[in-house]
Write an enzyme that holds these catalytic residues in place. Structure first.
Site, short mmCIF file in Angstrom:
data_model
loop_
_atom_site.label_atom_id
_atom_site.label_comp_id
_atom_site.label_asym_id
_atom_site.label_seq_id
_atom_site.Cartn_x
_atom_site.Cartn_y
_atom_site.Cartn_z
N TYR A 105 0.84 -1.20 0.00
CA TYR A 105 0.00 0.00 0.00
C TYR A 105 0.89 1.26 0.00
O TYR A 105 0.64 2.22 -0.73
CB TYR A 105 -0.93 0.00 1.23
CG TYR A 105 -1.73 1.26 1.36
CD1 TYR A 105 -2.70 1.61 0.41
CD2 TYR A 105 -1.54 2.13 2.43
CE1 TYR A 105 -3.43 2.78 0.51
CE2 TYR A 105 -2.27 3.31 2.55
CZ TYR A 105 -3.20 3.62 1.58
OH TYR A 105 -3.92 4.80 1.69
N SER B 299 -2.48 13.43 8.59
CA SER B 299 -3.51 13.17 7.57
C SER B 299 -4.92 13.16 8.15
O SER B 299 -5.13 12.78 9.30
CB SER B 299 -3.21 11.82 6.92
OG SER B 299 -4.32 11.37 6.20
N GLN C 291 -3.77 18.06 7.81
CA GLN C 291 -4.09 17.96 6.38
C GLN C 291 -5.55 17.57 6.20
O GLN C 291 -6.03 16.63 6.82
CB GLN C 291 -3.20 16.91 5.70
CG GLN C 291 -3.55 16.64 4.25
CD GLN C 291 -4.47 15.46 4.07
OE1 GLN C 291 -4.37 14.46 4.80
NE2 GLN C 291 -5.40 15.54 3.12
N TYR D 245 -8.71 16.84 3.24
CA TYR D 245 -9.08 16.63 1.84
C TYR D 245 -10.32 17.47 1.49
O TYR D 245 -11.08 17.84 2.38
CB TYR D 245 -9.45 15.15 1.61
CG TYR D 245 -8.26 14.23 1.44
CD1 TYR D 245 -7.41 14.37 0.36
CD2 TYR D 245 -8.02 13.21 2.34
CE1 TYR D 245 -6.34 13.51 0.18
CE2 TYR D 245 -6.95 12.34 2.17
CZ TYR D 245 -6.12 12.50 1.08
OH TYR D 245 -5.06 11.65 0.90
N THR E 235 -5.34 19.37 0.72
CA THR E 235 -4.93 18.55 -0.44
C THR E 235 -5.96 18.65 -1.56
O THR E 235 -7.13 18.34 -1.35
CB THR E 235 -4.73 17.09 0.00
OG1 THR E 235 -3.73 17.06 1.01
CG2 THR E 235 -4.31 16.21 -1.16
N ARG F 238 -4.68 2.12 -8.10
CA ARG F 238 -3.42 1.46 -7.70
C ARG F 238 -3.64 -0.05 -7.69
O ARG F 238 -4.27 -0.60 -6.79
CB ARG F 238 -3.00 1.95 -6.31
CG ARG F 238 -2.78 3.44 -6.31
CD ARG F 238 -2.66 4.02 -4.93
NE ARG F 238 -3.10 5.41 -4.94
CZ ARG F 238 -3.70 6.02 -3.93
NH1 ARG F 238 -3.91 5.39 -2.80
NH2 ARG F 238 -4.07 7.27 -4.03
N LYS G 151 -1.88 21.63 -1.20
CA LYS G 151 -0.99 20.52 -1.56
C LYS G 151 -1.49 19.81 -2.81
O LYS G 151 -2.67 19.42 -2.87
CB LYS G 151 -0.95 19.52 -0.38
CG LYS G 151 -0.15 18.25 -0.65
CD LYS G 151 -0.01 17.43 0.61
CE LYS G 151 0.84 16.20 0.41
NZ LYS G 151 0.14 15.11 -0.25
N HIS H 226 1.29 13.61 -5.25
CA HIS H 226 0.80 12.63 -4.29
C HIS H 226 1.69 11.39 -4.27
O HIS H 226 1.24 10.26 -4.13
CB HIS H 226 -0.64 12.24 -4.63
CG HIS H 226 -1.53 12.05 -3.42
ND1 HIS H 226 -2.37 13.03 -2.94
CD2 HIS H 226 -1.70 11.00 -2.58
CE1 HIS H 226 -3.01 12.57 -1.88
NE2 HIS H 226 -2.61 11.35 -1.64
N ARG I 122 0.85 8.65 -6.85
CA ARG I 122 -0.28 7.77 -6.54
C ARG I 122 -1.57 8.18 -7.24
O ARG I 122 -2.58 7.52 -7.10
CB ARG I 122 -0.52 7.74 -5.03
CG ARG I 122 0.61 7.10 -4.27
CD ARG I 122 0.55 7.41 -2.79
NE ARG I 122 -0.40 6.65 -2.03
CZ ARG I 122 -0.24 5.39 -1.62
NH1 ARG I 122 0.88 4.76 -1.92
NH2 ARG I 122 -1.15 4.78 -0.90
C1 LIG Z 1 0.82 5.36 1.96
C2 LIG Z 1 0.59 6.80 1.60
C3 LIG Z 1 -0.52 7.45 2.10
C4 LIG Z 1 -0.72 8.82 1.80
N1 LIG Z 1 -1.77 9.47 2.37
C5 LIG Z 1 -1.93 10.80 2.14
C6 LIG Z 1 -2.95 11.52 2.81
O1 LIG Z 1 -3.69 10.98 3.61
N2 LIG Z 1 -3.08 12.84 2.50
C7 LIG Z 1 -2.27 13.49 1.60
O2 LIG Z 1 -2.42 14.67 1.35
N3 LIG Z 1 -1.26 12.81 0.99
C8 LIG Z 1 -1.07 11.50 1.26
N4 LIG Z 1 -0.04 10.84 0.66
C9 LIG Z 1 0.92 11.57 -0.20
C10 LIG Z 1 2.06 12.15 0.66
O3 LIG Z 1 1.60 13.19 1.48
C11 LIG Z 1 3.18 12.71 -0.19
O4 LIG Z 1 2.65 13.61 -1.12
C12 LIG Z 1 4.00 11.65 -0.92
O5 LIG Z 1 4.19 10.51 -0.11
C13 LIG Z 1 5.36 12.25 -1.30
O6 LIG Z 1 6.13 11.35 -2.02
P1 LIG Z 1 7.27 10.44 -1.37
O7 LIG Z 1 6.56 9.33 -0.66
O8 LIG Z 1 8.05 10.00 -2.55
O9 LIG Z 1 8.06 11.31 -0.40
C14 LIG Z 1 0.19 9.49 0.96
C15 LIG Z 1 1.32 8.81 0.46
C16 LIG Z 1 1.52 7.49 0.78
C17 LIG Z 1 2.75 6.79 0.26
#
Ligand SMILES: Cc1cc2nc3c(=O)[nH]c(=O)nc-3n(C[C@H](O)[C@H](O)[C@H](O)COP(=O)(O)O)c2cc1C
Length: 380
Positions: free
Chosen positions: A24, A106, A127, A129, A155, A164, A251, A275, A278
């Site tokens: 995940y 988050s 953060q 949404y 965000t 995914r 964001k 993100h 993702r």
């Molecule tokens: C497992 C996972 C969960 C995430 N959940 C959120 C979230 O709840 N809210 C959000 O704004 N971004 C979320 N993100 C994005 C991260 O805030 C961030 O933008 C991203 O991980 C940055 O890339 P990096 O992992 O290469 O550092 C998530 C990323 C991952 C890997």
């Protein structure tokens, strides 16, 4: 496992977590091209080696959103962090607090804002949404304010959740998911005991409180997909600016054409982000998107970036390309899964050590010395 470099935490985390959780975290959207480019594009940047400049970078601090921070580094919001380590978000917050850097917690966290805020000497960032249920948004913003949060990270890159495929392959979703997850948990007894059993409740702290009923891991994806709203536009967000009087950071901006709207809304900061690869596969990497956004913002807001940063060396490169600060997601999550709060502290220390060495070798004494002139080659 001996951890020698920041990137070693990734393999260590894989050994600690059941597959559905590791996958995940490790997932990108579709073919994971943007996820791969986020890290790859950092490797393309070359720095200029300078000699005999007599610099000894000691102070790495910055001032941002009215506060001093020990480093130009912040921890990005990562959903379900309480599944990767026992009461994970609380551990992350303590490590960030100790290091004097921001942690953006988050919306979809296991711990509530209240639990995470306890005993901290600096407020967390929160953060949120863009969601259909405005009542929930107001409720959670009130909770944040009541717990001393002043900085809101909003965000905007998730009107729908990215596709995914790893989640289905791993058993997080899809057929036989409960059985598959249970079987995978048995292969990680330390996690099963510490997080699976002793880390309970695994409800979504902020959401279950509002719904008045426990919201578990299974309900999370359903709740989110019901609540994301692709019809929302910039004008629908104006109430947020009125409702939140502290710093507002948007964001998920990746294209300079979106900057004027973000500034009109009254954003105090922008996080250049895809993100973590993702959402839209095929989108540009964050580091490649950064310079054009810095130019478009032209000093009218702080510019942060995340995506692909895995070391203090990467962080220096992002600052040279114009970021006021950078954020990390997976890098600290792997450390959390491996050694909890202590792992994140160890990781941040490694970032500091790397930054000091790199800055010495490029002849930069302070963070404000980091600019494009320190780069030898960058094709973007
Ligand atoms: C497992 C996972 C969960 C995430 N959940 C959120 C979230 O709840 N809210 C959000 O704004 N971004 C979320 N993100 C994005 C991260 O805030 C961030 O933008 C991203 O991980 C940055 O890339 P990096 O992992 O290469 O550092 C998530 C990323 C991952 C890997």
């Amino acid at each position: 496992m001996i951890i020698s470099a920041p990137t070693d935490f990734r393999e260590a985390a894989q050994r600690c977590l059941p597959r559905f959780l590791y996958d995940y975290i490790d997932a990108g959207a579709f073919d994971e091209l943007t996820y791969a480019r986020n890290t790859q594009d950092f490797k393309e940047i070359e720095l200029r080696q300078r000699v005999l400049k007599g610099v000894e970078p000691d102070d790495l601090s910055i001032n941002m959103f009215g506060r001093d921070w020990a480093l130009p580094l912040a921890l990005s919001p990562v959903g379900l962090s309480g599944m990767y380590a026992k009461r994970g978000e609380a551990q992350v917050a303590r490590a960030a607090n100790k290091a004097g850097i921001p942690y953006a917690m988050s919306t979809v966290s296991i711990c509530s804002i209240e639990e995470v805020s306890q005993g901290l000497t600096q407020p967390i960032w929160f953060q949120l949404y863009v969601l259909r249920d405005r009542g929930f948004m107001k409720h959670v913003l009130d909770q944040a304010k009541a717990n001393g949060v002043t900085t809101l990270v909003f965000t905007v890159d998730l009107p729908v959740t990215g596709i995914r495929y790893k989640d289905k392959r791993s058993g997080l979703t899809g057929p036989w998911r409960k059985t598959r997850r249970f079987a995978q948990a048995l292969t990680r007894p330390h996690w099963a005991l510490n997080v699976g059993l002793m880390g309970r409740p695994h409800t979504l702290g902020n959401i279950s409180k509002y719904q008045g009923q426990p919201t578990g891991l299974l309900d999370y994806k359903e709740w989110l997909s019901e609540n994301f709203d692709p019809t929302i536009t910039w004008t629908d967000l104006e109430w947020i600016r009125d409702y939140w009087d502290g710093p507002l950071i948007l964001k998920g901006i990746l294209d300079p054409s979106d900057v004027p709207d973000a500034l009109t809304l009254g954003a105090d900061g922008i996080i250049v982000s895809n993100h973590g690869g993702r959402q839209l596969d095929g989108a540009v990497s964050s580091i490649r998107a950064l310079p054009a956004i810095v130019e478009a913002v032209d000093g009218r807001a702080k510019v942060l970036m995340d995506g692909g940063i895995r070391s203090g060396l990467d962080l220096v490169k992002a600052l040279c390309l114009g970021a006021d600060a950078a954020m990390i997601g997976r890098s600290y999550i792997y450390a959390l899964a491996t050694r909890g709060e202590a792992g994140i502290t160890e990781l941040i220390d490694m970032y500091i050590r790397e930054m000091r060495v790199v800055m010495t070798l490029i002849g930069a004494e302070t963070i404000s010395d980091l600019d494009r002139a320190k780069l030898a080659k960058v094709d973007f």
